[in-house]
Scaffold this motif. Structure first.
Motif, PDB file in Angstrom:
ATOM      1  N   ARG A  52       0.810  -1.220   0.000  1.00  0.00           N
ATOM      2  CA  ARG A  52       0.000   0.000   0.000  1.00  0.00           C
ATOM      3  C   ARG A  52       0.838   1.262   0.000  1.00  0.00           C
ATOM      4  O   ARG A  52       0.502   2.253  -0.641  1.00  0.00           O
ATOM      5  CB  ARG A  52      -0.953   0.005   1.203  1.00  0.00           C
ATOM      6  CG  ARG A  52      -2.178  -0.867   0.993  1.00  0.00           C
ATOM      7  CD  ARG A  52      -3.277  -0.538   1.974  1.00  0.00           C
ATOM      8  NE  ARG A  52      -3.608   0.882   2.014  1.00  0.00           N
ATOM      9  CZ  ARG A  52      -4.682   1.382   2.625  1.00  0.00           C
ATOM     10  NH1 ARG A  52      -5.529   0.564   3.239  1.00  0.00           N
ATOM     11  NH2 ARG A  52      -4.921   2.665   2.637  1.00  0.00           N
ATOM     12  N   ARG A  87      -8.328  -2.108   5.756  1.00  0.00           N
ATOM     13  CA  ARG A  87      -8.743  -3.270   4.970  1.00  0.00           C
ATOM     14  C   ARG A  87      -9.936  -2.915   4.083  1.00  0.00           C
ATOM     15  O   ARG A  87      -9.981  -3.284   2.903  1.00  0.00           O
ATOM     16  CB  ARG A  87      -9.109  -4.426   5.894  1.00  0.00           C
ATOM     17  CG  ARG A  87      -7.939  -4.990   6.694  1.00  0.00           C
ATOM     18  CD  ARG A  87      -8.457  -5.992   7.733  1.00  0.00           C
ATOM     19  NE  ARG A  87      -7.379  -6.480   8.581  1.00  0.00           N
ATOM     20  CZ  ARG A  87      -6.747  -7.632   8.395  1.00  0.00           C
ATOM     21  NH1 ARG A  87      -7.071  -8.387   7.361  1.00  0.00           N
ATOM     22  NH2 ARG A  87      -5.787  -8.012   9.207  1.00  0.00           N
ATOM     23  N   GLY A  90      -8.844  -0.797   1.147  1.00  0.00           N
ATOM     24  CA  GLY A  90      -8.138  -1.582   0.134  1.00  0.00           C
ATOM     25  C   GLY A  90      -9.074  -2.436  -0.690  1.00  0.00           C
ATOM     26  O   GLY A  90      -8.967  -2.504  -1.920  1.00  0.00           O
ATOM     27  N   TYR A  98      -6.302  -9.273   1.231  1.00  0.00           N
ATOM     28  CA  TYR A  98      -5.546  -8.314   2.043  1.00  0.00           C
ATOM     29  C   TYR A  98      -4.774  -9.089   3.092  1.00  0.00           C
ATOM     30  O   TYR A  98      -5.359  -9.807   3.900  1.00  0.00           O
ATOM     31  CB  TYR A  98      -6.528  -7.342   2.708  1.00  0.00           C
ATOM     32  CG  TYR A  98      -5.956  -6.022   3.145  1.00  0.00           C
ATOM     33  CD1 TYR A  98      -6.165  -4.862   2.392  1.00  0.00           C
ATOM     34  CD2 TYR A  98      -5.239  -5.905   4.320  1.00  0.00           C
ATOM     35  CE1 TYR A  98      -5.667  -3.635   2.800  1.00  0.00           C
ATOM     36  CE2 TYR A  98      -4.732  -4.689   4.739  1.00  0.00           C
ATOM     37  CZ  TYR A  98      -4.951  -3.551   3.971  1.00  0.00           C
ATOM     38  OH  TYR A  98      -4.457  -2.336   4.385  1.00  0.00           O
TER      39      TYR A  98
END
Length: 224
Positions: A52, A87, A90, A98
């Motif tokens: 990320r 999470r 994402g 994840y």
């Protein structure tokens, strides 16, 4: 599977890439988000592993851009940001899974295998073609004009890399990194030597040449 790892931590990226290659996967490793976005857009991959927090462009923005461009390659986010909101962000950005650092490699491998079994992966090409040359990735057989061509493992990997990027010039550095996993200039002509050997098998016995030398740049396959 063909896997792209976008991870800016050199130690972590190398650990992941080495482990996946030991399992038989073909892995490209990139440490910059902007460069990773380009590679993910032009390459053909079965799974993307995306950190990320990346330089150039962050992982969430990278995946959003891919999804906006209709790129549906499964994405596994791998990050130290493990909060529930992280999470959710994402997954909402288009991630398919994840995994939070630190992680066990066995779990990473299992999650990648699960992504590879998803229905959308059935459309991934198993045969690469250029003119009358065909490479079957499942049987590991190569033919040209119907005639079988016997390639050594490194020759097969080199030809596969060029076929997957048909029409795009691949520099010697790109080939060294992708096929030999060497990320510095070793002052060797190993690429040229293997290209020469490959040409003797793929081009010399036939009327037309498929592997093209782009003077001052590298090599490419530009046949339809």
């Amino acid at each position: 599977m063909k896997i792209l790892v976008i991870e800016d931590d050199k130690k972590t990226g190398g650990y992941i890439a080495d482990g996946l290659r030991e399992e038989g996967h073909c892995v490209d490793l990139i440490a910059n988000g902007a460069e990773g976005l380009v590679q993910a857009s032009v390459g053909t991959y079965d799974v993307l592993i995306v950190d990320r927090m990346l330089p150039g462009i962050d992982g969430v923005s990278l995946v959003k851009t891919l999804r906006g461009a209709k790129n549906r390659t499964p994405v596994l986010f791998l990050t130290s940001l493990g909060g529930v909101d992280d999470r959710i962000e994402g997954l909402n950005a288009g991630g398919d899974d994840y995994l939070v650092k630190p992680f066990a490699f066995g779990e990473l491998s299992a999650r990648i295998a699960a992504l590879g079994r998803r229905p959308q992966m059935q459309d991934a090409p198993t045969v690469l073609k250029a003119a009358d040359l065909e490479m079957n990735l499942l049987t590991r057989k190569v033919t040209r004009a119907g005639q079988p061509i016997d390639l050594l493992p490194r020759e097969f990997a080199l030809l596969e890399h060029l076929l997957r990027r048909k029409g795009r010039v691949q520099t010697r550095t790109m080939l060294m990194e992708a096929v030999w996993d060497i990320h510095f200039d070793p002052m060797t002509n190993v690429v040229d030597t293997h290209i020469s050997r490959l040409r003797r098998k793929v081009d010399k016995p036939f009327e037309t040449e498929i592997i093209e030398t782009v003077r001052g740049s590298g090599y490419r396959i530009d046949a339809e």
